[in-house]
Design an enzyme around this catalytic site. Structure first.
Site, PDB file in Angstrom:
ATOM      1  N   HIS A   1      55.040  49.029  81.815  1.00 31.88           N
ATOM      2  CA  HIS A   1      55.529  49.423  80.503  1.00 31.88           C
ATOM      3  C   HIS A   1      54.750  48.657  79.449  1.00 31.88           C
ATOM      4  CE1 HIS A   1      58.310  50.010  77.118  1.00 31.88           C
ATOM      5  NE2 HIS A   1      58.750  51.061  77.785  1.00 31.88           N
TER       6      HIS A   1
ATOM      7  N   ASP B   1      61.427  55.840  83.154  1.00 31.53           N
ATOM      8  CA  ASP B   1      60.985  57.191  83.494  1.00 31.53           C
ATOM      9  C   ASP B   1      60.991  57.448  84.996  1.00 31.53           C
ATOM     10  OD1 ASP B   1      60.271  57.928  80.767  1.00 31.53           O
ATOM     11  OD2 ASP B   1      58.680  56.456  80.980  1.00 31.53           O
TER      12      ASP B   1
END
Length: 429
Positions: free
Chosen positions: A306, A363
């Site tokens: 991320h 996600d």
């Protein structure tokens, strides 16, 4: 502790104050840097630039911390309530029972679209991307509600916020129904936020969709975990557009467009495509991870790592738990979840990923949850938009209420041609 930073340029010292946030993070205030020195900073991607001061969301990426208005995100897992979190983000405190009931009533009352808006959906081809329709129709709302152009008091703003949060579900559901050639389903005032949305997506005139409690809780959690994430691309876009005093609808429509980009809102789709590729290609998770580690390979392990988190994304832990519970309760046997679990297990034990701090992110599991509920892949980013809307609204309002706010106007470092003479067309080679 230092309260000033010293910059030395061409032998001259310049002092800039240091500002400290609630959690101890520090920033050098360079608002007058160019005026005093003639220099600007160069920071592509704004990874080291604070564009504002905000009291909405706190992230500590190194330690995997996410808090909404100071409340750790994990505290919303047991009884996920998207409407409550929306109020918290926008108005700065958890709603009292009276505030919650009143806001819920506003959402119910605002759910319908003006009947004339149905004709706008008919103008889009069936194959139109849902995100394109969502952005266009949020903008179109401003034509039907010009009373919300100037929001000067909180009571007026509250109705506008409720209207947008409520109507975005109806827009999304109508866009989906139009794409599959099925009749639009009106919102049901007897249903709560998430069941009402799923009702508009999946009911038929002759058969109403029933939302299982485990599904309601799972989608509530997906939405609230996406509700805000500090100054990401779409939120920064909303604030930048809003800095020109553009209205709430226009600013949030711009946020939808930013979220549409595959590097921002499309990551969960990419994860699902990767899992399906592994399954359909009968590739073992071990072999896929091996290929992903090969720098000469084009294979990428989607859903890991991320931009902000250098530790485990706390949202991913919560969604992993709810995904397991959802599929077990619904009796869904999804081989993609098994593959996801194995990929996670391998990556968390592999020094290659551990050293690079490539942990599963939000996600990685959100797509599996939406797939299990029956939401089509092209609607994944639309759900992300519905979830992120309260955060966009909160940031738009915070900026609008900040005294002395300026129109956003980044600088640049020009690297083009120097002074060049114009050459008449007949003399150009």
């Amino acid at each position: 502790m230092l309260n000033e930073a010293t910059l030395i340029l061409d032998g001259q010292e310049y002092r800039f104050s240091i500002r400290e946030g609630t959690e101890g993070e520090r920033a050098i205030d360079i608002q007058d840097l160019r005026a005093r020195t003639g220099y600007v900073t160069l920071d592509p991607g704004y990874g080291n630039t604070g564009s504002c001061q905000s009291a909405i969301t706190f992230i500590d990426g190194e330690n995997g911390i996410l808090r909404y208005r100071g409340i750790p995100i994990e505290q919303f897992e047991q009884a996920p309530n998207f409407v409550e979190v929306a109020w918290l983000l926008i108005f700065g405190h958890l709603p009292s029972d009276a505030e919650y009931q009143s806001f819920s009533a506003d959402l119910t009352a605002c759910a319908n679209l003006d009947e004339s808006m149905k004709h706008h959906f008919e103008g889009f081809p069936r194959s139109a991307p849902p995100m394109a329709i969502l952005s266009a129709m949020i903008n179109a709302l401003s034509c039907f509600h010009p009373e919300f152009f100037d929001l000067e008091d909180q009571a007026h703003f509250r109705i506008a916020a409720a209207g947008l949060i409520s109507k975005v579900r109806t827009i999304a559901a109508y866009a989906y129904r139009h794409s599959i050639g099925q009749p639009y389903i009106y919102p049901d005032p007897a249903l709560r936020y998430v069941p009402n949305f799923l009702h508009m997506l999946f009911s038929q005139p002759y058969a109403e969709h029933f939302c299982e409690p485990v599904v309601r809780d799972a989608i509530n959690l997906v939405l609230l975990l996406h509700a805000d994430h500090e100054q990401n691309c779409s939120t920064s876009t909303v604030r930048m557009v809003g800095s020109s005093q553009a209205n709430l609808f226009a600013s949030c429509a711009a946020g939808v467009c930013a979220l549409w980009g595959p590097l921002h809102g499309g990551a969960n789709v990419a994860v699902l495509e990767m899992l399906d590729q592994i399954y359909q290609g009968q590739i073992s998770p071990e072999d896929y991870v091996h290929m992903a580690k090969d720098k000469d390979s084009k294979v990428r392990l989607m859903g890991f790592g991320h931009r902000v988190y250098k530790n485990f994304d706390p949202r991913a832990r919560m969604l992993a738990n709810v995904a397991e519970r959802l599929l077990s309760t619904l009796g869904v046997k999804d081989p993609l979840l098994d593959i996801a679990r194995k990929l996670e297990e391998i990556a968390l034990e592999d020094p290659y990923f551990v050293e690079r701090k490539l942990y599963p992110n939000v996600d990685f599991y959100s797509g599996i949850i939406m797939r299990a509920v029956g939401i089509p892949t092209n609607m994944f980013t639309v759900l992300f938009s519905i979830g992120r809307l309260p955060g966009w609204i909160a940031h738009w309002w915070e900026q609008a209420q900040t005294r002395g706010s300026k129109i956003a106007r980044p600088r640049q470092l020009y690297v083009g041609s120097g002074v060049t003479d114009h050459v008449p067309r007949d003399q150009r080679s």
